[in-house]
Design a protein around this motif. Structure first.
Motif, PDB file in Angstrom:
ATOM      1  N   LEU A 123       0.950  -1.236   0.098  1.00  0.00           N
ATOM      2  CA  LEU A 123      -0.003   0.022   0.126  1.00  0.00           C
ATOM      3  C   LEU A 123       0.775   1.366   0.102  1.00  0.00           C
ATOM      4  O   LEU A 123       1.444   1.488   0.991  1.00  0.00           O
ATOM      5  N   VAL A 124       1.124   2.020  -1.297  1.00  0.00           N
ATOM      6  CA  VAL A 124       2.160   2.806  -1.385  1.00  0.00           C
ATOM      7  C   VAL A 124       1.452   4.210  -1.515  1.00  0.00           C
ATOM      8  O   VAL A 124       0.304   4.379  -2.124  1.00  0.00           O
ATOM      9  N   GLU A 125       1.950   5.342  -0.904  1.00  0.00           N
ATOM     10  CA  GLU A 125       1.637   6.713  -0.865  1.00  0.00           C
ATOM     11  C   GLU A 125       1.880   7.049  -2.290  1.00  0.00           C
ATOM     12  O   GLU A 125       3.108   6.849  -2.583  1.00  0.00           O
ATOM     13  N   LEU A 126       0.995   7.796  -3.126  1.00  0.00           N
ATOM     14  CA  LEU A 126       1.284   8.426  -4.449  1.00  0.00           C
ATOM     15  C   LEU A 126       1.953   9.790  -4.135  1.00  0.00           C
ATOM     16  O   LEU A 126       0.958  10.677  -3.926  1.00  0.00           O
ATOM     17  N   PRO A 127       3.064   9.925  -4.593  1.00  0.00           N
ATOM     18  CA  PRO A 127       3.539  11.362  -4.230  1.00  0.00           C
ATOM     19  C   PRO A 127       2.640  12.485  -4.933  1.00  0.00           C
ATOM     20  O   PRO A 127       2.570  13.633  -4.311  1.00  0.00           O
ATOM     21  N   THR A 128       2.526  12.346  -6.333  1.00  0.00           N
ATOM     22  CA  THR A 128       1.717  13.139  -7.194  1.00  0.00           C
ATOM     23  C   THR A 128       0.521  13.007  -6.966  1.00  0.00           C
ATOM     24  O   THR A 128      -0.253  13.743  -7.979  1.00  0.00           O
ATOM     25  N   GLY A 205       4.712   5.066   3.326  1.00  0.00           N
ATOM     26  CA  GLY A 205       4.083   6.529   3.376  1.00  0.00           C
ATOM     27  C   GLY A 205       3.256   6.617   4.669  1.00  0.00           C
ATOM     28  O   GLY A 205       2.594   5.879   5.100  1.00  0.00           O
ATOM     29  N   LEU A 206       3.386   7.833   5.233  1.00  0.00           N
ATOM     30  CA  LEU A 206       2.550   8.264   6.337  1.00  0.00           C
ATOM     31  C   LEU A 206       1.092   8.043   6.294  1.00  0.00           C
ATOM     32  O   LEU A 206       0.325   7.471   7.128  1.00  0.00           O
ATOM     33  N   GLY A 213      -2.751   1.300   9.223  1.00  0.00           N
ATOM     34  CA  GLY A 213      -2.272   0.722  10.406  1.00  0.00           C
ATOM     35  C   GLY A 213      -2.295   1.279  11.696  1.00  0.00           C
ATOM     36  O   GLY A 213      -1.919   0.827  12.758  1.00  0.00           O
ATOM     37  N   GLU A 214      -3.051   2.465  11.993  1.00  0.00           N
ATOM     38  CA  GLU A 214      -3.344   3.396  12.965  1.00  0.00           C
ATOM     39  C   GLU A 214      -2.012   3.755  13.586  1.00  0.00           C
ATOM     40  O   GLU A 214      -1.991   3.970  14.944  1.00  0.00           O
ATOM     41  N   GLY A 215      -1.007   3.947  12.827  1.00  0.00           N
ATOM     42  CA  GLY A 215       0.324   4.300  13.504  1.00  0.00           C
ATOM     43  C   GLY A 215       0.425   5.814  13.147  1.00  0.00           C
ATOM     44  O   GLY A 215      -0.235   6.447  12.599  1.00  0.00           O
ATOM     45  N   ASP A 216       1.761   6.234  13.172  1.00  0.00           N
ATOM     46  CA  ASP A 216       2.386   7.531  13.066  1.00  0.00           C
ATOM     47  C   ASP A 216       3.650   7.576  12.634  1.00  0.00           C
ATOM     48  O   ASP A 216       4.389   6.232  12.219  1.00  0.00           O
ATOM     49  N   ALA A 217       4.419   8.736  12.480  1.00  0.00           N
ATOM     50  CA  ALA A 217       5.868   8.807  11.968  1.00  0.00           C
ATOM     51  C   ALA A 217       6.688   7.921  13.064  1.00  0.00           C
ATOM     52  O   ALA A 217       7.717   7.576  12.514  1.00  0.00           O
ATOM     53  N   ASP A 218       6.228   7.636  14.289  1.00  0.00           N
ATOM     54  CA  ASP A 218       7.302   6.706  15.191  1.00  0.00           C
ATOM     55  C   ASP A 218       7.215   5.342  14.866  1.00  0.00           C
ATOM     56  O   ASP A 218       7.973   4.682  15.220  1.00  0.00           O
ATOM     57  N   SER A 219       6.215   5.035  13.792  1.00  0.00           N
ATOM     58  CA  SER A 219       6.193   3.672  13.328  1.00  0.00           C
ATOM     59  C   SER A 219       7.268   3.392  12.279  1.00  0.00           C
ATOM     60  O   SER A 219       7.011   2.059  11.887  1.00  0.00           O
ATOM     61  N   ALA A 232       2.003  -6.425   9.393  1.00  0.00           N
ATOM     62  CA  ALA A 232       2.404  -5.209   8.654  1.00  0.00           C
ATOM     63  C   ALA A 232       3.820  -4.846   8.862  1.00  0.00           C
ATOM     64  O   ALA A 232       4.345  -4.826   9.923  1.00  0.00           O
ATOM     65  N   TRP A 233       4.375  -4.176   7.777  1.00  0.00           N
ATOM     66  CA  TRP A 233       5.513  -3.370   7.959  1.00  0.00           C
ATOM     67  C   TRP A 233       5.557  -1.692   7.435  1.00  0.00           C
ATOM     68  O   TRP A 233       5.088  -1.675   6.436  1.00  0.00           O
ATOM     69  N   ALA A 234       5.884  -0.971   8.447  1.00  0.00           N
ATOM     70  CA  ALA A 234       5.771   0.616   8.166  1.00  0.00           C
ATOM     71  C   ALA A 234       6.951   1.220   7.744  1.00  0.00           C
ATOM     72  O   ALA A 234       8.065   0.799   8.036  1.00  0.00           O
ATOM     73  N   LEU A 235       6.853   1.594   6.394  1.00  0.00           N
ATOM     74  CA  LEU A 235       8.153   2.402   5.854  1.00  0.00           C
ATOM     75  C   LEU A 235       7.852   3.783   5.540  1.00  0.00           C
ATOM     76  O   LEU A 235       7.041   4.206   5.125  1.00  0.00           O
ATOM     77  N   PRO A 236       9.094   4.517   5.602  1.00  0.00           N
ATOM     78  CA  PRO A 236       8.854   5.976   5.108  1.00  0.00           C
ATOM     79  C   PRO A 236       8.507   6.092   3.560  1.00  0.00           C
ATOM     80  O   PRO A 236       8.860   5.214   2.672  1.00  0.00           O
ATOM     81  N   GLY A 237       7.650   7.125   3.351  1.00  0.00           N
ATOM     82  CA  GLY A 237       7.431   7.472   1.929  1.00  0.00           C
ATOM     83  C   GLY A 237       8.670   7.535   1.124  1.00  0.00           C
ATOM     84  O   GLY A 237       9.778   7.796   1.407  1.00  0.00           O
TER      85      GLY A 237
END
Length: 266
Positions: A123-128, A205-206, A213-219, A232-237
Motif C-alpha cells: 500500500l504505497v502513497e502516491l507522491p503526485t 508513506g505516512l 495501520g493506525e500508526g504515525d511517524a514513530d512507526s 504489516a511493515w511500516a516504511l517512510p514514504g
C-alpha cells in the motif's frame, strides 16, 4: 394676684421659655439683666394648645398675650429610597455553561496505490496523487526496494488498479473525517486481502501507516499487527526517502529483520 410659682407653672404649660412683661408685675421676682438683651429669632415651633383650664381674668389682663408661633412650611425633601443591590437571576443557562461546539475537522487528503509483489501486498502513497509511471523517480526507488527484499521488482496492480483516494466527495454533509477515512481504507484492504492473502503488508508513506495501520511517524521501520489485515511493515514514504537519503540505512537494517516473513529460510 398670683404668686411667682403659679405664674411659671402656667408659662411652662404654654411652652413659653423666655418672656418679658410690658410692666412691672406685683409680687414678681426682679428680672435678670441678661434677659433684657435682645434674643435671636427662635426657629418656628409648633405650639400645642395648653391643656390646663382657662386662666383667671386677672392673668389675661396683666400677662401679655403669647406671640403666636407661625410654622413656616419647608419644602418636602424626598426620602432617599434604600439602595437594593439587584443580583442577576441565576438561570440554568448561566449555572450550566453551554457546551462548546467542536470545530469541524478538515478531511484528510491522500491517494494510495495497492500493488502486489510476490507474497507481499504494497500500500504505497502516491507522491503526485496519480498512478506510477515507469520512469517516475519514486517508482524506480520502489523497484530498488523490492529487489533488495528479494521480491519481484515489477509489482502488479490489484483489482481495477484505481488508487484509493480520500476524500470521496468534494462537498456534502457526509462525514469524511480521519475516522471515516481509516474505516474506508481498512475496509478496501480487507476485501482485497480476503481474496488474495499475503505474508506481509507493506505500508509505504505516512498516510498508509496512519489510515491502514493506525500508526504515525514513530512507526517507521517497525512491524505492526492490524486486526483483520495481519502483519504489516511500516516504511517512510518514497518521496521522503529521496529527500533524506540518510533514512535508507535504517530501512535496510529493518528489512533484514522483517525479510523472514516472505523469504523462506535457506
Amino acid at each position: 394676684m398670683i404668686e411667682e410659682a403659679r405664674r411659671r407653672a402656667y408659662l411652662t404649660a404654654m411652652q413659653v421659655v423666655s418672656w418679658l412683661p410690658r410692666s412691672v408685675l406685683p409680687f414678681a421676682a426682679p428680672s435678670r439683666a441678661e434677659l433684657l438683651q435682645p434674643l435671636p429669632e427662635p426657629e418656628p415651633q409648633v405650639v400645642a394648645p395648653p391643656v390646663a383650664a382657662a386662666a383667671p381674668a386677672a392673668i389675661r389682663e396683666e400677662a401679655p398675650a403669647p406671640r403666636p408661633s407661625i410654622e413656616v412650611p419647608r419644602p418636602a425633601v424626598p426620602m432617599p429610597k434604600p439602595m437594593i443591590k439587584s443580583e442577576p437571576a441565576a438561570t440554568e443557562a448561566e449555572e450550566t455553561p453551554a457546551p462548546t461546539r467542536a470545530a469541524p475537522v478538515a478531511p484528510p487528503r491522500f491517494a494510495l496505490q495497492l500493488l502486489r509483489a510476490g507474497d507481499c501486498a504494497l500500500l504505497v502513497e502516491l507522491p503526485t496523487g496519480e498512478s506510477f509511471q515507469s520512469r517516475d523517480p519514486a517508482y524506480l526507488l520502489l523497484k530498488d526496494l523490492l529487489r533488495a527484499a528479494g521480491l519481484p521488482d515489477s509489482p502488479q496492480q490489484v483489482g481495477d488498479g484505481s488508487p484509493i483516494r480520500w476524500p470521496l466527495l468534494s462537498r456534502g454533509n457526509l462525514d469524511q473525517g480521519p475516522d471515516a477515512a481509516r474505516d474506508y481504507v481498512q475496509g478496501v484492504l480487507a476485501g482485497q486481502l480476503e481474496s488474495q492473502p499475503c505474508a506481509c503488508l507493506w505500508l509505504i508513506g505516512l498516510p498508509a501507516i496512519r489510515f491502514a495501520g493506525e500508526g504515525d511517524a514513530d512507526s517507521y521501520n517497525r512491524e505492526l499487527t492490524i486486526d483483520g489485515l495481519g502483519p504489516a511493515w511500516a516504511l517512510p514514504g518514497l518521496e521522503l526517502l529521496m529527500d533524506e537519503p540518510e533514512r535508507k540505512r535504517e530501512l535496510w537494517q529493518a528489512m533484514r529483520r522483517v525479510m523472514q516473513r516472505w523469504k523462506p529460510a535457506v
